[in-house]
Design a protein around this motif. Structure first.
Motif, PDB file in Angstrom:
ATOM      1  N   ALA A  68       2.033   0.697  -0.234  1.00 53.63           N
ATOM      2  CA  ALA A  68       1.013   1.517   0.435  1.00 53.63           C
ATOM      3  C   ALA A  68      -0.284   1.540  -0.372  1.00 53.63           C
ATOM      4  CB  ALA A  68       1.549   2.933   0.659  1.00 53.63           C
ATOM      5  N   ARG A  69      -0.167   1.682  -1.698  1.00 48.37           N
ATOM      6  CA  ARG A  69      -1.364   1.672  -2.559  1.00 48.37           C
ATOM      7  C   ARG A  69      -2.064   0.310  -2.502  1.00 48.37           C
ATOM      8  NH1 ARG A  69       2.104   4.375  -5.853  1.00 48.37           N
ATOM      9  NH2 ARG A  69       2.495   2.547  -7.162  1.00 48.37           N
ATOM     10  N   MET A  70      -1.277  -0.764  -2.582  1.00 48.47           N
ATOM     11  CA  MET A  70      -1.854  -2.123  -2.618  1.00 48.47           C
ATOM     12  C   MET A  70      -2.625  -2.462  -1.341  1.00 48.47           C
ATOM     13  SD  MET A  70      -1.060  -3.749  -5.532  1.00 48.47           S
ATOM     14  CE  MET A  70      -1.068  -5.478  -5.172  1.00 48.47           C
ATOM     15  N   VAL A  71      -2.135  -1.995  -0.188  1.00 48.53           N
ATOM     16  CA  VAL A  71      -2.796  -2.338   1.078  1.00 48.53           C
ATOM     17  C   VAL A  71      -3.766  -1.263   1.535  1.00 48.53           C
ATOM     18  CG1 VAL A  71      -0.919  -3.864   1.805  1.00 48.53           C
ATOM     19  CG2 VAL A  71      -0.912  -1.454   2.536  1.00 48.53           C
ATOM     20  N   GLY A  72      -3.885  -0.195   0.762  1.00 46.62           N
ATOM     21  CA  GLY A  72      -4.836   0.859   1.105  1.00 46.62           C
ATOM     22  C   GLY A  72      -4.411   1.692   2.302  1.00 46.62           C
ATOM     23  N   ALA A  73      -3.106   1.856   2.495  1.00 48.11           N
ATOM     24  CA  ALA A  73      -2.619   2.674   3.615  1.00 48.11           C
ATOM     25  C   ALA A  73      -3.038   4.121   3.402  1.00 48.11           C
ATOM     26  CB  ALA A  73      -1.099   2.572   3.720  1.00 48.11           C
ATOM     27  N   GLY A  74      -3.383   4.780   4.483  1.00 49.92           N
ATOM     28  CA  GLY A  74      -3.791   6.182   4.413  1.00 49.92           C
ATOM     29  C   GLY A  74      -4.159   6.690   5.787  1.00 49.92           C
ATOM     30  N   ALA A  75      -4.834   7.814   5.811  1.00 49.37           N
ATOM     31  CA  ALA A  75      -5.206   8.439   7.086  1.00 49.37           C
ATOM     32  C   ALA A  75      -6.077   7.518   7.934  1.00 49.37           C
ATOM     33  CB  ALA A  75      -5.934   9.756   6.817  1.00 49.37           C
TER      34      ALA A  75
END
Length: 169
Positions: A68-75
C-alpha cells in the motif's frame, strides 16, 4: 497478488543433452523455505516482489501494508488486489490499509490468478541448480525479482488474460 514457496528442494526443468549421454543434475535437498510474495498489474506490467521467510497472517499484513505504501494507496488512490482464498489472507481487525480493497477468487481456481503465472519467471534463476544454503537461494531469487520489476512488457505478456477488465482512459 500471490505467494510462492521456494527452498532447497530443487526445481527441475527439462534440458537438452547430447544423444546417448546420461544427464545428471546435482541436488542438495533440504527443508528450508523462502516465500516470494508478488503483486502484478496485468495491464501496465508493474510488479513488486518481497522475499519473506514465512507465510502467515502477520507476514501477509506486513506485506500488504508495504505494498500500500509503495503504490501510494489511500483515500485518493484506491487499489484493487485480486488474491486467492488462502487461510492467512485475512486483514487485521482494523481492516486492510486505507485504499486497499481485495477480491478473493473462487476456491481451486489458480488459472484465474494472473500472479500465478509469475512463478515460471521467478523460478528461471534457480531451476536445475543446487544451493548449499537458503541464503544462496535468496540471493539468486532477489536478483531475478529486481530484474523482473524492470520488465513490464514481460510481466504483461504473462499476466494479462484476454478477459481481464482494462481501465477506460
Amino acid at each position: 497478488m500471490d505467494e510462492h514457496r521456494i527452498g532447497l528442494k530443487p526445481i527441475r526443468r527439462p534440458v537438452w543433452a547430447p544423444t546417448g549421454q546420461p544427464l545428471t543434475c546435482p541436488v542438495q535437498p533440504g527443508n528450508e523455505w523462502l516465500y516470494v510474495y508478488a503483486f502484478a498489474n496485468p495491464e501496465s506490467g508493474e510488479s513488486l516482489f518481497w522475499l519473506i521467510p514465512v507465510v502467515n497472517k502477520q507476514a501477509y499484513v506486513a506485506v500488504m501494508a508495504a505494498f500500500a505504501r509503495m503504490v501510494g494507496a489511500g483515500a485518493d488512490h484506491r487499489v484493487l488486489v485480486v488474491q486467492d482464498g488462502a487461510g492467512f489472507h485475512v486483514p487485521p481487525d482494523d481492516g486492510h490499509p486505507e485504499g486497499i480493497q481485495t477480491v478473493t477468487l473462487p476456491p481451486y481456481s489458480p488459472e484465474l490468478q494472473p500472479a500465478e503465472r509469475l512463478w515460471a519467471l521467478t523460478d528461471v534463476s534457480i531451476a536445475n541448480r543446487a544451493f548449499d544454503s537458503i541464503e544462496e537461494v535468496e540471493l539468486a531469487l532477489s536478483e531475478r525479482c529486481v530484474w523482473l520489476e524492470a520488465q513490464p512488457d514481460l510481466i504483461t505478456q504473462h499476466t494479462l488474460f484476454h478477459w481481464w477488465p482494462l481501465l477506460a482512459n
